[in-house]
Design an enzyme around this catalytic site. Structure first.
Site, short mmCIF file in Angstrom:
data_model
loop_
_atom_site.label_atom_id
_atom_site.label_comp_id
_atom_site.label_asym_id
_atom_site.label_seq_id
_atom_site.Cartn_x
_atom_site.Cartn_y
_atom_site.Cartn_z
N GLU A 157 -34.11 -78.36 28.01
CA GLU A 157 -33.13 -79.78 28.44
C GLU A 157 -34.44 -80.61 28.43
O GLU A 157 -35.74 -80.32 27.50
CB GLU A 157 -34.34 -79.04 30.28
CG GLU A 157 -35.35 -78.14 30.24
CD GLU A 157 -36.57 -78.10 29.29
OE1 GLU A 157 -36.49 -79.60 29.99
OE2 GLU A 157 -37.22 -77.82 29.19
N GLU A 332 -37.54 -77.76 25.45
CA GLU A 332 -36.44 -78.23 24.93
C GLU A 332 -35.12 -77.35 24.66
O GLU A 332 -34.02 -77.23 24.25
CB GLU A 332 -36.71 -79.00 23.60
CG GLU A 332 -37.72 -80.27 23.42
CD GLU A 332 -37.72 -81.21 22.10
OE1 GLU A 332 -37.49 -80.09 21.49
OE2 GLU A 332 -38.38 -81.75 21.82
#
Length: 364
Positions: A157, A332
């Site tokens: 994310e 991430e």
């Protein structure tokens, strides 16, 4: 199938249980995929991206514009997750489900539900309909990956400010929001006061409880962490989410990229794809998915333990143990990608190791 997998591991040329969690991983993958010899040869990381209105409350060390810049960084293959994914032979799929970026970013799949969430400290982050739309984006994304033969998906994310909604989700879903009413005052919590008037003046005890779930995120200072905790308390008091309705909690306190990851989890489980949970944001999404459909636990593997304090509590609630302890908090999907070789190792061991029978020996 799980019993058959256990029997296979027990006849391999090793003392029973000597490969520890690798055996557990292999057995769980076997149960998920319906074969004693599971595979994770085709892997992907999905990086869901969204912006957050709560950043206007000063809960992050970086402005929300960084979300868009990082989306371009992903597309250029220059972010940390890209570097690690290349090493792990893992495809990177970046999805814009709710950034404030105008127009499309080349290399990023545009599935924007809205231009960022509203400020959850002043009202619902989004409507239930918008949360459902974002979940549908996640399901659609994983459906596409499944048709491409992907067997394991890592959760990633990007969204400046998203540790704030993650901690808020954790507080409610873990049943640790009961002290919110005391922190803001029973009268304030049940009143029609404006959000600004409802700001909490927490006691030292309640502040300590808040800080058990609230971390530094992008690297904020001590006083900002306490401010962030108070903003979360205010958001819960203002929105009064129903802890028994995970969609209500997600819509009022969550993020669009978090909702997108909920959809990835739900969709992957339906297609018997393994899901590797990254840090606190991914874990919050995973718990929402579990509350919506408890059986998705079958597909979940925890990659690492984040430095964000809510992460461990979320994993424990789901019933997961982290495989790695690297003191990471980047997000991430970096931690999730790093765990892929462990799943691959389990698959290789169960299929490539000799059995005692192969050596002409009886099982010990």
């Amino acid at each position: 199938m799980i019993n058959a997998a256990k029997e296979r591991w027990d006849i391999l040329t090793k003392p029973p249980g000597s490969l520890g969690k690798l055996e557990e991983i292999g057995i769980r993958l076997a149960g998920l995929q319906g074969t004693v010899f599971p595979k994770v040869e085709q892997r992907a990381v999905v990086v869901m991206c969204g912006d957050h209105g709560v950043t206007e409350e000063g809960v992050s060390a970086f402005p929300s514009a960084v979300t868009g810049l990082m989306m371009q960084n992903f597309a250029n293959g220059k972010a940390a997750v890209n570097v690690l994914a290349r090493q792990m032979n893992c495809a990177v799929h970046v999805v814009d489900v709710g950034s404030r970026v105008e127009g499309d970013v080349p290399g990023v799949l545009s599935r924007k539900v809205r231009m960022g969430t509203a400020n959850l400290a002043k009202g619902p982050a989004m409507t239930k309909e918008e949360a459902q739309q974002a979940i549908a984006v996640g399901v659609e994304t994983v459906e596409r990956l499944h048709t491409q033969g992907v067997q394991v998906v890592a959760l990633g994310e990007m969204g400046i400010g998203n540790t704030t909604p993650s901690a808020a989700l954790a507080a409610v879903l873990l049943g640790r929001a009961e002290w919110i009413a005391e922190a803001v005052g029973e009268e304030q919590a049940g009143s029609k006061m404006s959000p600004d008037e409802c700001a909490p003046s927490a006691s030292a005890e309640n502040e300590a409880a808040l800080l058990q779930l609230v971390g530094r995120g992008t690297g904020i200072a001590d006083e900002q962490v306490l401010h962030k905790a108070r903003i979360i308390a205010q958001a819960i008091a203002v929105n009064r989410p129903d802890a028994n309705d995970p969609l209500d909690v997600l819509a009022k306190l969550g993020g669009l990229e978090i909702a997108g990851l909920v959809g990835v989890v739900l969709g992957a489980w339906e297609r018997k794809m393994a899901v590797i949970v990254d840090g606190v944001i991914a874990a919050a999404a995973a718990l929402v998915a579990v509350r919506m459909e408890e059986r998705v636990k079958q597909a979940l593997f925890a990659s690492h333990l984040s430095q964000e304090p809510a992460h461990l509590a979320l994993l424990q609630e789901i019933g997961l143990e982290p495989l790695l302890m690297l003191e990471m908090r980047l997000g991430e999907g970096t931690g999730a990608v790093l765990a892929i070789p462990l799943l691959e190792a389990a698959c290789r061991l169960v299929s490539e190791m000799a059995t005692f029978a192969d050596l002409g020996l009886d099982k010990p």
